[in-house]
Design a protein around this motif. Structure first.
Motif, PDB file in Angstrom:
ATOM      1  N   THR A 127       6.386  23.560   0.673  1.00 52.49           N
ATOM      2  CA  THR A 127       5.230  22.851   1.225  1.00 52.49           C
ATOM      3  C   THR A 127       3.919  23.152   0.520  1.00 52.49           C
ATOM      4  OG1 THR A 127       6.188  22.624   3.422  1.00 52.49           O
ATOM      5  CG2 THR A 127       3.798  22.571   3.298  1.00 52.49           C
ATOM      6  N   ASP A 128       3.610  24.389   0.295  1.00 51.18           N
ATOM      7  CA  ASP A 128       2.306  24.762  -0.261  1.00 51.18           C
ATOM      8  C   ASP A 128       2.307  24.906  -1.775  1.00 51.18           C
ATOM      9  OD1 ASP A 128       1.153  24.848   2.290  1.00 51.18           O
ATOM     10  OD2 ASP A 128       1.899  26.885   2.608  1.00 51.18           O
ATOM     11  N   GLN A 129       3.391  24.540  -2.420  1.00 49.57           N
ATOM     12  CA  GLN A 129       3.473  24.710  -3.869  1.00 49.57           C
ATOM     13  C   GLN A 129       3.064  23.435  -4.601  1.00 49.57           C
ATOM     14  OE1 GLN A 129       7.438  26.119  -4.638  1.00 49.57           O
ATOM     15  NE2 GLN A 129       7.018  28.120  -3.783  1.00 49.57           N
ATOM     16  N   ARG A 130       2.402  23.626  -5.724  1.00 47.38           N
ATOM     17  CA  ARG A 130       1.962  22.539  -6.588  1.00 47.38           C
ATOM     18  C   ARG A 130       2.445  22.839  -8.001  1.00 47.38           C
ATOM     19  NH1 ARG A 130      -0.140  18.788  -3.168  1.00 47.38           N
ATOM     20  NH2 ARG A 130      -1.471  17.910  -4.757  1.00 47.38           N
ATOM     21  N   ARG A 131       2.577  21.807  -8.813  1.00 46.69           N
ATOM     22  CA  ARG A 131       2.889  21.997 -10.231  1.00 46.69           C
ATOM     23  C   ARG A 131       1.713  22.674 -10.910  1.00 46.69           C
ATOM     24  NH1 ARG A 131       8.134  21.123 -12.014  1.00 46.69           N
ATOM     25  NH2 ARG A 131       7.238  20.728 -14.020  1.00 46.69           N
ATOM     26  N   LYS A 132       1.959  23.356 -12.023  1.00 50.44           N
ATOM     27  CA  LYS A 132       0.920  24.109 -12.716  1.00 50.44           C
ATOM     28  C   LYS A 132      -0.015  23.229 -13.544  1.00 50.44           C
ATOM     29  CE  LYS A 132       3.790  28.208 -13.162  1.00 50.44           C
ATOM     30  NZ  LYS A 132       4.530  29.065 -14.079  1.00 50.44           N
ATOM     31  N   GLY A 133       0.338  21.980 -13.745  1.00 50.93           N
ATOM     32  CA  GLY A 133      -0.453  21.101 -14.597  1.00 50.93           C
ATOM     33  C   GLY A 133      -1.799  20.727 -14.002  1.00 50.93           C
ATOM     34  N   VAL A 134      -2.629  20.090 -14.828  1.00 55.39           N
ATOM     35  CA  VAL A 134      -3.982  19.738 -14.406  1.00 55.39           C
ATOM     36  C   VAL A 134      -3.985  18.781 -13.213  1.00 55.39           C
ATOM     37  CG1 VAL A 134      -5.077  20.224 -16.623  1.00 55.39           C
ATOM     38  CG2 VAL A 134      -4.155  17.948 -16.198  1.00 55.39           C
ATOM     39  N   ARG A 135      -2.938  17.988 -13.057  1.00 54.30           N
ATOM     40  CA  ARG A 135      -2.866  17.079 -11.897  1.00 54.30           C
ATOM     41  C   ARG A 135      -2.423  17.787 -10.625  1.00 54.30           C
ATOM     42  NH1 ARG A 135       0.094  11.814 -14.396  1.00 54.30           N
ATOM     43  NH2 ARG A 135       1.795  13.287 -14.315  1.00 54.30           N
ATOM     44  N   ALA A 136      -1.868  18.974 -10.752  1.00 50.30           N
ATOM     45  CA  ALA A 136      -1.423  19.771  -9.603  1.00 50.30           C
ATOM     46  C   ALA A 136      -0.590  18.933  -8.622  1.00 50.30           C
ATOM     47  CB  ALA A 136      -2.614  20.404  -8.893  1.00 50.30           C
ATOM     48  N   GLU A 137       0.409  18.256  -9.145  1.00 48.36           N
ATOM     49  CA  GLU A 137       1.273  17.413  -8.321  1.00 48.36           C
ATOM     50  C   GLU A 137       2.016  18.245  -7.284  1.00 48.36           C
ATOM     51  OE1 GLU A 137       3.766  16.006 -11.459  1.00 48.36           O
ATOM     52  OE2 GLU A 137       2.645  14.145 -11.652  1.00 48.36           O
ATOM     53  N   PRO A 138       2.347  17.650  -6.155  1.00 43.94           N
ATOM     54  CA  PRO A 138       3.182  18.371  -5.175  1.00 43.94           C
ATOM     55  C   PRO A 138       4.502  18.788  -5.835  1.00 43.94           C
ATOM     56  CG  PRO A 138       2.336  16.337  -4.242  1.00 43.94           C
ATOM     57  CD  PRO A 138       2.012  16.308  -5.706  1.00 43.94           C
ATOM     58  N   TYR A 139       4.944  19.993  -5.577  1.00 41.08           N
ATOM     59  CA  TYR A 139       6.143  20.517  -6.219  1.00 41.08           C
ATOM     60  C   TYR A 139       7.380  19.683  -5.905  1.00 41.08           C
ATOM     61  CZ  TYR A 139       9.015  23.858  -8.620  1.00 41.08           C
ATOM     62  OH  TYR A 139       9.865  24.441  -9.520  1.00 41.08           O
ATOM     63  N   VAL A 140       7.398  19.069  -4.735  1.00 34.93           N
ATOM     64  CA  VAL A 140       8.552  18.272  -4.341  1.00 34.93           C
ATOM     65  C   VAL A 140       8.787  17.105  -5.310  1.00 34.93           C
ATOM     66  CG1 VAL A 140       7.374  16.717  -2.718  1.00 34.93           C
ATOM     67  CG2 VAL A 140       9.781  17.350  -2.331  1.00 34.93           C
ATOM     68  N   ASN A 141       7.747  16.655  -6.014  1.00 40.33           N
ATOM     69  CA  ASN A 141       7.938  15.602  -7.018  1.00 40.33           C
ATOM     70  C   ASN A 141       8.918  16.059  -8.096  1.00 40.33           C
ATOM     71  OD1 ASN A 141       5.899  14.412  -5.536  1.00 40.33           O
ATOM     72  ND2 ASN A 141       4.546  14.048  -7.271  1.00 40.33           N
ATOM     73  N   HIS A 142       8.790  17.302  -8.509  1.00 40.28           N
ATOM     74  CA  HIS A 142       9.698  17.860  -9.515  1.00 40.28           C
ATOM     75  C   HIS A 142      11.130  17.903  -8.978  1.00 40.28           C
ATOM     76  CE1 HIS A 142      11.557  20.581 -12.375  1.00 40.28           C
ATOM     77  NE2 HIS A 142      11.708  21.504 -11.443  1.00 40.28           N
ATOM     78  N   LEU A 143      11.286  18.369  -7.764  1.00 45.85           N
ATOM     79  CA  LEU A 143      12.620  18.459  -7.172  1.00 45.85           C
ATOM     80  C   LEU A 143      13.270  17.083  -7.073  1.00 45.85           C
ATOM     81  CD1 LEU A 143      11.721  20.940  -4.307  1.00 45.85           C
ATOM     82  CD2 LEU A 143      12.592  21.493  -6.601  1.00 45.85           C
ATOM     83  N   ALA A 144      12.485  16.095  -6.688  1.00 47.16           N
ATOM     84  CA  ALA A 144      12.999  14.725  -6.578  1.00 47.16           C
ATOM     85  C   ALA A 144      13.425  14.194  -7.939  1.00 47.16           C
ATOM     86  CB  ALA A 144      11.937  13.820  -5.954  1.00 47.16           C
ATOM     87  N   GLU A 145      12.634  14.471  -8.970  1.00 47.95           N
ATOM     88  CA  GLU A 145      12.995  13.991 -10.303  1.00 47.95           C
ATOM     89  C   GLU A 145      14.280  14.651 -10.798  1.00 47.95           C
ATOM     90  OE1 GLU A 145      11.175  13.202 -14.749  1.00 47.95           O
ATOM     91  OE2 GLU A 145      10.288  14.830 -13.561  1.00 47.95           O
ATOM     92  N   VAL A 146      14.412  15.946 -10.602  1.00 49.92           N
ATOM     93  CA  VAL A 146      15.619  16.651 -11.040  1.00 49.92           C
ATOM     94  C   VAL A 146      16.842  16.086 -10.305  1.00 49.92           C
ATOM     95  CG1 VAL A 146      16.781  18.900 -11.154  1.00 49.92           C
ATOM     96  CG2 VAL A 146      14.354  18.715 -11.728  1.00 49.92           C
ATOM     97  N   ALA A 147      16.719  15.884  -9.013  1.00 55.11           N
ATOM     98  CA  ALA A 147      17.835  15.323  -8.241  1.00 55.11           C
ATOM     99  C   ALA A 147      18.160  13.900  -8.691  1.00 55.11           C
ATOM    100  CB  ALA A 147      17.514  15.353  -6.750  1.00 55.11           C
TER     101      ALA A 147
END
Length: 181
Positions: free
Chosen positions: A19-39
């Motif tokens: 819930t509280d995690q963001r990607r490290k990039g300048v856009r700081a996307e919600p981390y769940v976006n990464h999980l969804a892409e991998v899945a």
């Protein structure tokens, strides 16, 4: 149980754990976006037929980055899914350099499902790095990251041609972007 129900449960579990995690990039996307892409990458690669790999893809960072336990994953999603997640989880007690080297050294011995997750994860990470790199990373550090990811993937070539092609495209685009700066 129904595969779609399993998927929804795993997505809900991962989203709440991260819930509280963001990607490290300048856009700081919600981390769940990464999980969804991998899945999604794993689901497309397996035509939706590898339930274990798809669920593990959604959950792949829960042991490493959240308070989730392997036992909790086993109870919720079964021993097979938990085992694949454990296979792709770094030992945070080790230094970052040791963890990175272990990923390279151990990649070839992973299960097929873990290799699929690893390919999709590295592809997603490179795409993210190219689109939204961490603001404080130098070109050299970005290049090192791309080359390390390639070293991991090179150890598992022959796992899935489509995922490998997606990784190669992300790698080539990222390297071209680094050289164009």
């Amino acid at each position: 149980m129904n595969a779609l129900v399993d998927f929804a449960r795993a997505l809900d579990f991962a989203a709440h754990k991260h819930t509280d995690q963001r990607r490290k990039g300048v856009r700081a996307e919600p981390y769940v976006n990464h999980l969804a892409e991998v899945a999604r990458l794993v689901a497309e690669a397996t035509e939706g037929k590898d339930r274990v790999a798809i669920l593990a893809a959604l959950l792949h960072d829960t042991l490493e980055d959240t308070d989730a336990t392997r036992e909790e994953l086993e109870r919720a999603f079964g021993a097979e899914v938990a085992a694949v997640v454990a296979e792709v989880t770094d030992d945070k007690r080790l230094s970052k350099a040791e963890r990175k080297q272990r990923q390279i050294d151990g990649a070839a011995t992973k299960s097929h499902a873990a290799k699929l997750v690893k390919l999709a994860d590295k592809t997603s990470n490179l795409r993210s790095m190219a689109a939204s790199p961490p603001a404080n990373w130098t070109q050299a550090r970005k290049r090192e990251y791309f080359d390390w990811a390639k070293a991991v993937v090179d150890r598992i070539r022959g796992t899935h041609a489509g995922l490998e092609a997606a990784f190669d495209a992300a790698y080539d685009a990222g390297i071209a972007g680094l050289q164009g700066v």
